[in-house]
Design a protein around this motif. Structure first.
Motif, PDB file in Angstrom:
ATOM      1  N   ILE A  98      -8.963  31.944   0.590  1.00 30.97           N
ATOM      2  CA  ILE A  98      -9.328  30.674   1.232  1.00 30.97           C
ATOM      3  C   ILE A  98      -8.342  29.582   0.855  1.00 30.97           C
ATOM      4  CG2 ILE A  98     -11.087  28.870   1.340  1.00 30.97           C
ATOM      5  CD1 ILE A  98     -13.148  31.201   0.814  1.00 30.97           C
ATOM      6  N   ASP A  99      -8.053  29.471  -0.441  1.00 33.82           N
ATOM      7  CA  ASP A  99      -7.152  28.430  -0.935  1.00 33.82           C
ATOM      8  C   ASP A  99      -5.765  28.573  -0.318  1.00 33.82           C
ATOM      9  OD1 ASP A  99      -6.087  26.357  -2.464  1.00 33.82           O
ATOM     10  OD2 ASP A  99      -5.677  27.660  -4.178  1.00 33.82           O
ATOM     11  N   LEU A 100      -5.189  29.765  -0.424  1.00 31.89           N
ATOM     12  CA  LEU A 100      -3.832  29.974   0.073  1.00 31.89           C
ATOM     13  C   LEU A 100      -3.786  29.953   1.602  1.00 31.89           C
ATOM     14  CD1 LEU A 100      -2.756  32.761  -2.437  1.00 31.89           C
ATOM     15  CD2 LEU A 100      -2.075  30.358  -2.465  1.00 31.89           C
ATOM     16  N   GLY A 101      -4.831  30.455   2.240  1.00 35.36           N
ATOM     17  CA  GLY A 101      -4.870  30.431   3.694  1.00 35.36           C
ATOM     18  C   GLY A 101      -4.884  29.020   4.244  1.00 35.36           C
ATOM     19  N   LEU A 102      -5.677  28.169   3.634  1.00 32.73           N
ATOM     20  CA  LEU A 102      -5.741  26.777   4.081  1.00 32.73           C
ATOM     21  C   LEU A 102      -4.422  26.041   3.836  1.00 32.73           C
ATOM     22  CD1 LEU A 102      -9.344  25.835   2.883  1.00 32.73           C
ATOM     23  CD2 LEU A 102      -8.582  26.105   5.246  1.00 32.73           C
TER      24      LEU A 102
ATOM     25  N   VAL B 248     -11.803  35.992   6.430  1.00 39.46           N
ATOM     26  CA  VAL B 248     -11.369  34.649   6.024  1.00 39.46           C
ATOM     27  C   VAL B 248     -10.515  34.017   7.114  1.00 39.46           C
ATOM     28  CG1 VAL B 248      -9.989  33.338   4.359  1.00 39.46           C
ATOM     29  CG2 VAL B 248     -11.527  35.145   3.563  1.00 39.46           C
ATOM     30  N   ALA B 249      -9.603  34.792   7.675  1.00 35.19           N
ATOM     31  CA  ALA B 249      -8.749  34.276   8.749  1.00 35.19           C
ATOM     32  C   ALA B 249      -9.591  33.780   9.927  1.00 35.19           C
ATOM     33  CB  ALA B 249      -7.776  35.355   9.205  1.00 35.19           C
ATOM     34  N   LYS B 250     -10.623  34.519  10.254  1.00 33.19           N
ATOM     35  CA  LYS B 250     -11.490  34.136  11.372  1.00 33.19           C
ATOM     36  C   LYS B 250     -12.222  32.834  11.078  1.00 33.19           C
ATOM     37  CE  LYS B 250     -15.154  35.851  14.402  1.00 33.19           C
ATOM     38  NZ  LYS B 250     -15.969  37.042  14.796  1.00 33.19           N
TER      39      LYS B 250
ATOM     40  N   ILE C  75      -3.588  34.930   7.735  1.00 31.22           N
ATOM     41  CA  ILE C  75      -3.296  34.925   6.301  1.00 31.22           C
ATOM     42  C   ILE C  75      -1.939  35.582   6.063  1.00 31.22           C
ATOM     43  CG2 ILE C  75      -4.072  35.651   4.015  1.00 31.22           C
ATOM     44  CD1 ILE C  75      -5.990  33.711   5.328  1.00 31.22           C
ATOM     45  N   LYS C  76      -1.030  34.839   5.456  1.00 31.87           N
ATOM     46  CA  LYS C  76       0.261  35.408   5.087  1.00 31.87           C
ATOM     47  C   LYS C  76       0.077  36.306   3.861  1.00 31.87           C
ATOM     48  CE  LYS C  76       2.716  31.283   6.700  1.00 31.87           C
ATOM     49  NZ  LYS C  76       3.557  30.121   6.277  1.00 31.87           N
ATOM     50  N   ILE C  77       0.835  37.408   3.805  1.00 33.44           N
ATOM     51  CA  ILE C  77       0.665  38.398   2.740  1.00 33.44           C
ATOM     52  C   ILE C  77       1.973  38.599   1.975  1.00 33.44           C
ATOM     53  CG2 ILE C  77       0.096  40.794   2.207  1.00 33.44           C
ATOM     54  CD1 ILE C  77      -2.298  39.161   3.152  1.00 33.44           C
ATOM     55  N   ASP C  78       1.860  38.655   0.628  1.00 34.56           N
ATOM     56  CA  ASP C  78       2.989  38.965  -0.246  1.00 34.56           C
ATOM     57  C   ASP C  78       2.617  40.216  -1.038  1.00 34.56           C
ATOM     58  OD1 ASP C  78       5.225  38.945  -1.857  1.00 34.56           O
ATOM     59  OD2 ASP C  78       4.476  37.353  -3.174  1.00 34.56           O
ATOM     60  N   ILE C  79       3.242  41.357  -0.719  1.00 39.29           N
ATOM     61  CA  ILE C  79       2.895  42.625  -1.354  1.00 39.29           C
ATOM     62  C   ILE C  79       3.406  42.666  -2.793  1.00 39.29           C
ATOM     63  CG2 ILE C  79       3.128  45.130  -1.265  1.00 39.29           C
ATOM     64  CD1 ILE C  79       1.433  44.003   0.961  1.00 39.29           C
ATOM     65  N   LYS C  80       2.492  43.019  -3.719  1.00 35.85           N
ATOM     66  CA  LYS C  80       2.818  43.134  -5.142  1.00 35.85           C
ATOM     67  C   LYS C  80       2.638  44.586  -5.598  1.00 35.85           C
ATOM     68  CE  LYS C  80       3.352  38.658  -5.820  1.00 35.85           C
ATOM     69  NZ  LYS C  80       4.669  38.090  -6.200  1.00 35.85           N
ATOM     70  N   PRO C  81       3.246  44.980  -6.725  1.00 37.71           N
ATOM     71  CA  PRO C  81       3.065  46.345  -7.228  1.00 37.71           C
ATOM     72  C   PRO C  81       1.601  46.649  -7.523  1.00 37.71           C
ATOM     73  CG  PRO C  81       4.896  45.253  -8.337  1.00 37.71           C
ATOM     74  CD  PRO C  81       4.200  44.199  -7.546  1.00 37.71           C
ATOM     75  N   LYS C  82       1.241  47.931  -7.459  1.00 39.56           N
ATOM     76  CA  LYS C  82      -0.137  48.345  -7.716  1.00 39.56           C
ATOM     77  C   LYS C  82      -0.605  47.877  -9.095  1.00 39.56           C
ATOM     78  CE  LYS C  82      -0.212  52.485  -4.798  1.00 39.56           C
ATOM     79  NZ  LYS C  82      -0.416  53.948  -4.769  1.00 39.56           N
ATOM     80  N   ARG C  83      -1.910  47.599  -9.200  1.00 40.01           N
ATOM     81  CA  ARG C  83      -2.483  47.151 -10.462  1.00 40.01           C
ATOM     82  C   ARG C  83      -3.219  48.314 -11.131  1.00 40.01           C
ATOM     83  NH1 ARG C  83      -6.695  42.140 -10.682  1.00 40.01           N
ATOM     84  NH2 ARG C  83      -7.853  43.530  -9.292  1.00 40.01           N
ATOM     85  N   VAL C  84      -2.898  48.585 -12.374  1.00 37.83           N
ATOM     86  CA  VAL C  84      -3.517  49.680 -13.118  1.00 37.83           C
ATOM     87  C   VAL C  84      -4.991  49.385 -13.363  1.00 37.83           C
ATOM     88  CG1 VAL C  84      -3.502  50.977 -15.290  1.00 37.83           C
ATOM     89  CG2 VAL C  84      -1.333  50.270 -14.233  1.00 37.83           C
ATOM     90  N   GLY C  85      -5.845  50.382 -13.145  1.00 32.61           N
ATOM     91  CA  GLY C  85      -7.267  50.250 -13.442  1.00 32.61           C
ATOM     92  C   GLY C  85      -8.095  49.663 -12.325  1.00 32.61           C
TER      93      GLY C  85
END
Length: 313
Positions: free
Chosen positions: A191-195, A255-257, A263-273
């Motif tokens: 919500i924060d980043l989308g706005l 959220v976009a709706k 919503i713009k997306i920035d792909i990050k490496p996988k998170r362990v766990g």
């Protein structure tokens, strides 16, 4: 009834305290107001609860000497306080001291409360491990320090029930969303980043992760339902969440709706766990507690967006 709520300035703790107040209970809340996330947000949560009639005490549950700040005439204890989530900034010692040591000291205090009807430990689906789709009696396989230490906290409480030192139960919560969600959690960040038209950091592959995204009001329904059911819940574990599964991408789209923006997306490496699937099996809670969550994902997101716009912009 006089009720102690730990972690009262947090997301779910504050909502539960408000519900208990609305039911006519006398609420004492405690919180250590740590800086894991915005102290301003925590204080806002605390103020909202205080405005409705609760008394809030700042104290750290890890230190036994602090319990002198509390009277021992509580009828119920709802234990939300914990080192939350999977975080690269949290050490094992953070999880160990906040989730195990603090819980042990709180339980020691609870045993001195001669009128205590029930100790309610707030657990998590992370206890199950990378897949959380099971009934409560399955062998668990936690895959993070958070899950391991929350399992230990749960068992510390249930141990005292088995020893008949106090009545206790544990509630494993699933992917709770809604107003006051922590700033680092998915929907608040979306919500924060989308706005702001800024990119949302998405862990690689997590757009396909499945979650039981559950509205906080539906979670609180289940939490407060243990009151008056002490004989049925003592020594038991209950899953609380929705049976409806959504992917992370479904959440992004919702959220976009609601905000009317892509919503713009920035792909990050996988998170362990990180869990790849959660689907709340609530057969037991439905049968014993008449638990029946109803709020849709879109309704949940709209409520959270409305709250965010009113309080965080």
């Amino acid at each position: 009834m006089k009720i102690l709520v730990t972690g009262v300035a947090g997301f779910i703790g504050s909502h539960t305290a408000e519900r208990l107040l609305s039911l006519g209970h006398d609420i004492i809340g405690v919180d250590n107001f740590c800086d894991y996330y915005s102290l301003e947000l925590k204080q806002m949560n605390a103020n909202a609860v205080e405005d409705k009639g609760a008394t809030i005490i700042k104290m750290d549950l890890r230190h036994p000497e602090n319990y002198k700040l509390l009277s021992n005439d509580f009828h119920y204890i709802f234990h939300f306080a914990a080192q939350p989530g999977i975080s690269q900034t949290s050490t094992f010692e953070d999880y160990f001291t906040n989730n195990i040591i603090a819980t042990k000291h709180l339980i020691d205090f609870a045993i001195t409360c001669t009128d205590l009807k029930l100790f309610v430990n707030i657990g998590t689906s992370s206890i199950y491990g990378l897949e959380a789709t099971f009934p409560e009696d399955v062998m668990v396989k936690p895959a993070s320090h958070y899950g391991v230490t929350k399992l230990a906290a749960e068992q510390l409480a249930l141990q005292k029930s088995r020893e008949q030192k106090m009545a206790a139960c544990s509630l494993r919560l699933y992917s709770v969303i809604g107003p006051r969600e922590r700033p680092e959690k998915m929907y608040t960040k979306l919500i924060d980043l989308g706005l702001k038209d800024e990119a949302f950091p998405l862990f690689e592959g997590s757009d396909k992760h499945l979650r039981s995204f559950t509205y906080v009001g539906d979670i609180v329904d289940g939490i407060v339902s243990v009151i008056g059911n002490e004989d049925k819940v003592d020594g038991e574990i209950f899953n609380l969440g929705t049976e409806v599964e959504h992917t992370t991408q479904d959440g992004i789209d919702a959220v976009a709706k609601v905000i009317g923006k892509d919503i713009k997306i920035d792909i990050k490496p996988k998170r362990v766990g990180d869990q790849w699937r959660t689907k709340a099996n609530i057969d037991k809670a439905r049968k014993i507690l008449n638990y029946n969550p109803q709020t849709t994902l879109l309704e949940s997101v709209k409520s959270q967006v409305d709250w965010f716009k009113a309080n965080c912009l």
